[in-house]
Design an enzyme around this catalytic site. Structure first.
Site, PDB file in Angstrom:
ATOM      1  N   GLY A  10       0.827  -1.205   0.000  1.00  0.00           N
ATOM      2  CA  GLY A  10       0.000   0.000   0.000  1.00  0.00           C
ATOM      3  C   GLY A  10       0.860   1.253   0.000  1.00  0.00           C
ATOM      4  O   GLY A  10       2.095   1.184   0.033  1.00  0.00           O
ATOM      5  N   GLN A  11       0.215   2.405  -0.028  1.00  0.00           N
ATOM      6  CA  GLN A  11       0.952   3.666  -0.076  1.00  0.00           C
ATOM      7  C   GLN A  11       1.842   3.838   1.149  1.00  0.00           C
ATOM      8  O   GLN A  11       3.035   4.129   1.037  1.00  0.00           O
ATOM      9  CB  GLN A  11      -0.025   4.842  -0.179  1.00  0.00           C
ATOM     10  CG  GLN A  11      -0.878   4.821  -1.437  1.00  0.00           C
ATOM     11  CD  GLN A  11      -1.769   6.040  -1.531  1.00  0.00           C
ATOM     12  OE1 GLN A  11      -1.373   7.081  -2.047  1.00  0.00           O
ATOM     13  NE2 GLN A  11      -2.992   5.938  -1.022  1.00  0.00           N
ATOM     14  N   LEU A  12       1.253   3.635   2.328  1.00  0.00           N
ATOM     15  CA  LEU A  12       2.013   3.808   3.563  1.00  0.00           C
ATOM     16  C   LEU A  12       3.070   2.725   3.730  1.00  0.00           C
ATOM     17  O   LEU A  12       4.224   3.015   4.064  1.00  0.00           O
ATOM     18  CB  LEU A  12       1.061   3.820   4.770  1.00  0.00           C
ATOM     19  CG  LEU A  12       1.726   3.991   6.134  1.00  0.00           C
ATOM     20  CD1 LEU A  12       2.481   5.318   6.217  1.00  0.00           C
ATOM     21  CD2 LEU A  12       0.690   3.886   7.255  1.00  0.00           C
ATOM     22  N   TYR A  62      -9.029  -2.410   4.470  1.00  0.00           N
ATOM     23  CA  TYR A  62      -9.957  -2.320   3.339  1.00  0.00           C
ATOM     24  C   TYR A  62     -10.276  -0.833   3.196  1.00  0.00           C
ATOM     25  O   TYR A  62     -10.832  -0.223   4.099  1.00  0.00           O
ATOM     26  CB  TYR A  62     -11.226  -3.123   3.656  1.00  0.00           C
ATOM     27  CG  TYR A  62     -12.242  -3.181   2.530  1.00  0.00           C
ATOM     28  CD1 TYR A  62     -12.919  -2.036   2.119  1.00  0.00           C
ATOM     29  CD2 TYR A  62     -12.545  -4.382   1.897  1.00  0.00           C
ATOM     30  CE1 TYR A  62     -13.859  -2.080   1.087  1.00  0.00           C
ATOM     31  CE2 TYR A  62     -13.482  -4.434   0.864  1.00  0.00           C
ATOM     32  CZ  TYR A  62     -14.139  -3.285   0.468  1.00  0.00           C
ATOM     33  OH  TYR A  62     -15.059  -3.337  -0.546  1.00  0.00           O
ATOM     34  N   THR A  63      -9.901  -0.236   2.071  1.00  0.00           N
ATOM     35  CA  THR A  63     -10.033   1.222   1.925  1.00  0.00           C
ATOM     36  C   THR A  63     -10.905   1.673   0.748  1.00  0.00           C
ATOM     37  O   THR A  63     -10.984   2.866   0.476  1.00  0.00           O
ATOM     38  CB  THR A  63      -8.639   1.866   1.771  1.00  0.00           C
ATOM     39  OG1 THR A  63      -7.970   1.275   0.644  1.00  0.00           O
ATOM     40  CG2 THR A  63      -7.797   1.675   3.022  1.00  0.00           C
ATOM     41  N   THR A 102      -8.596   6.661  10.643  1.00  0.00           N
ATOM     42  CA  THR A 102      -9.044   7.604   9.615  1.00  0.00           C
ATOM     43  C   THR A 102      -9.946   8.716  10.145  1.00  0.00           C
ATOM     44  O   THR A 102     -10.620   8.541  11.169  1.00  0.00           O
ATOM     45  CB  THR A 102      -9.816   6.823   8.522  1.00  0.00           C
ATOM     46  OG1 THR A 102     -10.402   7.733   7.582  1.00  0.00           O
ATOM     47  CG2 THR A 102     -10.950   6.002   9.125  1.00  0.00           C
ATOM     48  N   ASP A 103      -9.969   9.825   9.429  1.00  0.00           N
ATOM     49  CA  ASP A 103     -10.907  10.915   9.734  1.00  0.00           C
ATOM     50  C   ASP A 103     -12.359  10.478   9.515  1.00  0.00           C
ATOM     51  O   ASP A 103     -13.284  11.125   9.999  1.00  0.00           O
ATOM     52  CB  ASP A 103     -10.601  12.127   8.853  1.00  0.00           C
ATOM     53  CG  ASP A 103     -10.726  11.822   7.360  1.00  0.00           C
ATOM     54  OD1 ASP A 103     -10.142  10.813   6.915  1.00  0.00           O
ATOM     55  OD2 ASP A 103     -11.399  12.584   6.640  1.00  0.00           O
ATOM     56  N   TYR A 126     -17.318   2.028   5.814  1.00  0.00           N
ATOM     57  CA  TYR A 126     -15.868   2.067   6.025  1.00  0.00           C
ATOM     58  C   TYR A 126     -15.528   2.743   7.357  1.00  0.00           C
ATOM     59  O   TYR A 126     -14.761   2.205   8.170  1.00  0.00           O
ATOM     60  CB  TYR A 126     -15.194   2.799   4.856  1.00  0.00           C
ATOM     61  CG  TYR A 126     -13.763   3.179   5.105  1.00  0.00           C
ATOM     62  CD1 TYR A 126     -12.750   2.219   5.150  1.00  0.00           C
ATOM     63  CD2 TYR A 126     -13.400   4.516   5.301  1.00  0.00           C
ATOM     64  CE1 TYR A 126     -11.436   2.569   5.387  1.00  0.00           C
ATOM     65  CE2 TYR A 126     -12.080   4.878   5.533  1.00  0.00           C
ATOM     66  CZ  TYR A 126     -11.103   3.903   5.580  1.00  0.00           C
ATOM     67  OH  TYR A 126      -9.805   4.262   5.826  1.00  0.00           O
ATOM     68  N   LYS A 130     -13.704   1.147  10.809  1.00  0.00           N
ATOM     69  CA  LYS A 130     -12.480   1.700  11.399  1.00  0.00           C
ATOM     70  C   LYS A 130     -12.720   2.122  12.852  1.00  0.00           C
ATOM     71  O   LYS A 130     -11.834   1.967  13.698  1.00  0.00           O
ATOM     72  CB  LYS A 130     -11.972   2.878  10.563  1.00  0.00           C
ATOM     73  CG  LYS A 130     -11.526   2.514   9.153  1.00  0.00           C
ATOM     74  CD  LYS A 130     -10.307   1.605   9.129  1.00  0.00           C
ATOM     75  CE  LYS A 130      -9.032   2.352   9.382  1.00  0.00           C
ATOM     76  NZ  LYS A 130      -7.825   1.491   9.250  1.00  0.00           N
TER      77      LYS A 130
END
Length: 282
Positions: A10-12, A62-63, A102-103, A126, A130
């Site tokens: 993933g990105q992170l 899962y995003t 997450t926000d 989602y 979270k």
């Protein structure tokens, strides 16, 4: 220190992998769906027990926010139950956990930057998954740090910045939502902060917020991308109502970063400088 990182591709995860070479005293184990499928709780526990890490960096999730609306059970397993499994193992084995949230746990109707103790009230599947993941960590009693972030982008993977560049290159005009406000997060900056905290002598369990400094809309973000890339495309602001999606989005999700700065002494770069750094990289 032996560090297990989930969400390796993933990105992170990709940004952490890039920075991990600077920590030569540590052993990093990066796992993705192939090595540790987060929807297989038996495998999650088995892999963690085999690796036996000192620290778990829980970056996998899962995003797919809109798709999540029709896959609620799967989303819950990955974003809630797998996280609960990690937290329980960490508690039982006296190990540490850094989990990325997450926000989207917030309702998104605030008008001031959101602090960590603000009541959560997600408006989509989602966000709810979270939130449950966060609650599972807290209930477990694990020595854990939860970092809520927002609008993540990177030179790795698919994200808003890359999508905007592609669309602006192909089209003469695009429309971007102008009434959802927050601040983006360059995953490289977040990865740096995570590794700084992991090695900090000031480790303090709890919830923290991190995104880049500034307050913008998605439209403002798109315009900045256009200007920095010197693209000719006309960017038109539209309302959320003009662009219906399966999942509702928070209209205001700016995160207050005071706590993470004061506790760990980390630097929080300004959003436009970080965007410029990312664009220079690609």
């Amino acid at each position: 220190m032996k560090i297990l990182v989930t969400g390796a591709s993933g990105q992170l995860g990709s940004e952490i992998k890039e920075l991990s070479v600077n920590y030569t005293d540590d052993t990093f184990i990066f796992v993705d769906r192939e090595e540790m499928a987060l929807d297989n709780l038996t495998q999650v526990l088995s892999v963690i027990e085999t690796i036996d890490p000192d620290l778990i960096i829980s970056g996998g999730a899962y995003t797919a926010v809109d798709k999540a609306e029709s896959e609620a059970e799967l989303v819950d397993v990955i974003n809630h139950q797998a996280v609960a499994t990690m937290a329980q193992w960490a508690k039982q084995n006296n190990r540490k956990l850094i989990h990325i949230s997450t926000d989207y746990v917030f309702q998104g109707i605030s008008s001031t930057a959101l602090k960590e103790d603000e009541p959560t009230n997600p408006i989509n599947v989602y966000g709810l998954s979270k939130q449950k993941g966060e609650e599972a960590i807290i209930t477990s009693g694990a020595d854990a740090i939860i970092i809520r972030t927002a609008w993540v982008y990177s030179s790795y993977g698919a994200n808003f910045v890359k999508t905007m560049i592609r669309l602006m290159t192909d089209r003469e005009e695009i429309s971007v939502i102008g009434d959802q406000v927050g601040s983006p997060t360059y995953a490289h900056d977040l990865a740096q902060v995570i590794l700084e905290i992991a090695h900090s002598e000031k480790w303090a369990k709890g919830i923290y917020h991190f995104s880049n400094e500034g307050e913008i809309s998605w439209y403002d973000f798109a315009v900045a991308i256009k200007e920095l890339k010197n693209l000719a495309c006309h960017v038109r602001p539209i309302t959320t109502a003009e662009y219906p999606t399966a999942a509702k989005r928070p209209s205001y999700s700016l995160l207050d970063k005071t706590k993470i700065k004061q506790t760990f002494g980390v630097a929080v770069p300004e959003w436009k400088q970080s965007l410029s750094n990312m664009l220079a990289k690609i």
